[in-house]
Design a protein around this motif. Structure first.
Motif, PDB file in Angstrom:
ATOM      1  N   ASN A 269     -16.867  36.400  14.895  1.00 34.83           N
ATOM      2  CA  ASN A 269     -16.477  35.450  13.849  1.00 34.83           C
ATOM      3  C   ASN A 269     -17.487  34.319  13.798  1.00 34.83           C
TER       4      ASN A 269
ATOM      5  N   TYR B 117      -5.760  40.399  15.535  1.00 35.86           N
ATOM      6  CA  TYR B 117      -5.276  41.038  14.308  1.00 35.86           C
ATOM      7  C   TYR B 117      -5.887  42.421  14.116  1.00 35.86           C
TER       8      TYR B 117
ATOM      9  N   GLN C 125      -4.839  40.539   6.922  1.00 38.79           N
ATOM     10  CA  GLN C 125      -5.007  41.635   7.885  1.00 38.79           C
ATOM     11  C   GLN C 125      -4.576  42.968   7.283  1.00 38.79           C
TER      12      GLN C 125
ATOM     13  N   TYR D   9      -2.597  34.858   7.100  1.00 42.40           N
ATOM     14  CA  TYR D   9      -3.572  35.739   7.734  1.00 42.40           C
ATOM     15  C   TYR D   9      -3.013  37.156   7.918  1.00 42.40           C
TER      16      TYR D   9
ATOM     17  N   ILE E 299      -8.629  36.029  15.406  1.00 45.21           N
ATOM     18  CA  ILE E 299      -8.861  37.167  14.515  1.00 45.21           C
ATOM     19  C   ILE E 299      -8.928  38.491  15.266  1.00 45.21           C
TER      20      ILE E 299
ATOM     21  N   TRP F  82      -9.539  31.172  11.594  1.00 40.00           N
ATOM     22  CA  TRP F  82      -8.912  32.415  12.055  1.00 40.00           C
ATOM     23  C   TRP F  82      -9.378  32.666  13.492  1.00 40.00           C
TER      24      TRP F  82
END
Length: 244
Positions: A96, A88, A235, A231, A85, A82
């Motif tokens: 992360n 999002y 989210q 994803y 990320i 991801w």
């Protein structure tokens, strides 16, 4: 009493033995007689699994250390892949630290490297998928106990930090593991319900078809890792639980 004959025989046999040993030595190759002793063997210690990835995190931190008080994502490749990320969750500071095909033993091993240095305000965990896939002998109870150990380690130093566990996801390539996945999810859900600052987030059921099978269109070609659509599902489910 003296026995001249016996003394002569003993001396004669000793002489013959000496002659044989000298002749044997003379027939040995020169290299064998003067060879260096064999070197002592040493054990080369291999680094633990995923050490290179942990080292890379440390290198990145040395160049620009992430801010304290961020939301820390830790776990396996579903987080590692991801890579965008942050996009999002705009407005949420994200770190992360998903790595490799890690399992709970790896998160436990590297807790001092990927958790505590960041002083996070919230920790989001995705792990357990690879634990089950590693061996049929890894039961739901084994994975649950590993999770509890990680939770206890985190809690020993971060008393009031919110801990969020993202349920194990169903994937087409690991469909045979789904019964054990559901067991793990149920056990961890019940555990988290008993504590404050602890949340279980169910993505498992949102990724199933009406027939109870993994949604194929949420995954890339390996049928294990998610695509952007997958994803997006995460989210939408996760965002209400993240600390602003």
């Amino acid at each position: 009493m003296n026995y001249p004959g016996r003394r002569f025989a003993i001396r004669y046999l000793s002489f013959i033995a000496l002659l044989i040993s000298v002749r044997s030595a003379a027939q040995q190759p020169v290299n064998a007689l003067h060879a260096e002793p064999a070197p002592l063997t040493t054990t080369v210690h291999q680094p633990p699994p995923f050490w290179n990835e942990i080292t890379e995190f440390k290198r990145q931190d040395s160049l620009q250390h992430p801010p304290s008080g961020a939301i820390l994502f830790i776990g396996s490749s579903s987080f590692r892949k991801w890579t965008n990320i942050q996009s999002y969750f705009p407005g949420y500071p994200i770190i992360n630290r998903g790595f490799g095909g890690s399992g709970f033993p790896d998160l436990i091993r590297y807790a001092g490297d990927i958790i505590f240095p960041y002083h996070p305000r919230q920790i989001v965990i995705y792990c357990g998928d690879n634990d089950l896939a590693a061996s049929d002998s890894v039961t739901a109870t084994v994975v649950y106990n590993r999770f509890v150990r990680l939770y206890t380690i985190i809690r020993s130093r971060l008393k009031d930090v919110d801990i969020v566990y993202v349920s194990i996801k169903p994937s087409p390539s690991r469909q045979k593991l789904m019964p054990r996945m559901e067991e793990v999810n149920d056990m961890i859900r019940n555990f988290m319900a008993s504590y404050s600052h602890a949340t279980f987030v169910d993505v498992y059921h949102a990724m199933l078809t009406p027939q109870g099978l993994p949604m194929d269109d949420l995954f890339i070609g390996d049928k294990l890792h998610m695509n952007e659509k997958g994803y997006k599902v995460w989210q939408q489910i996760l965002q209400p639980y993240l600390d602003k």
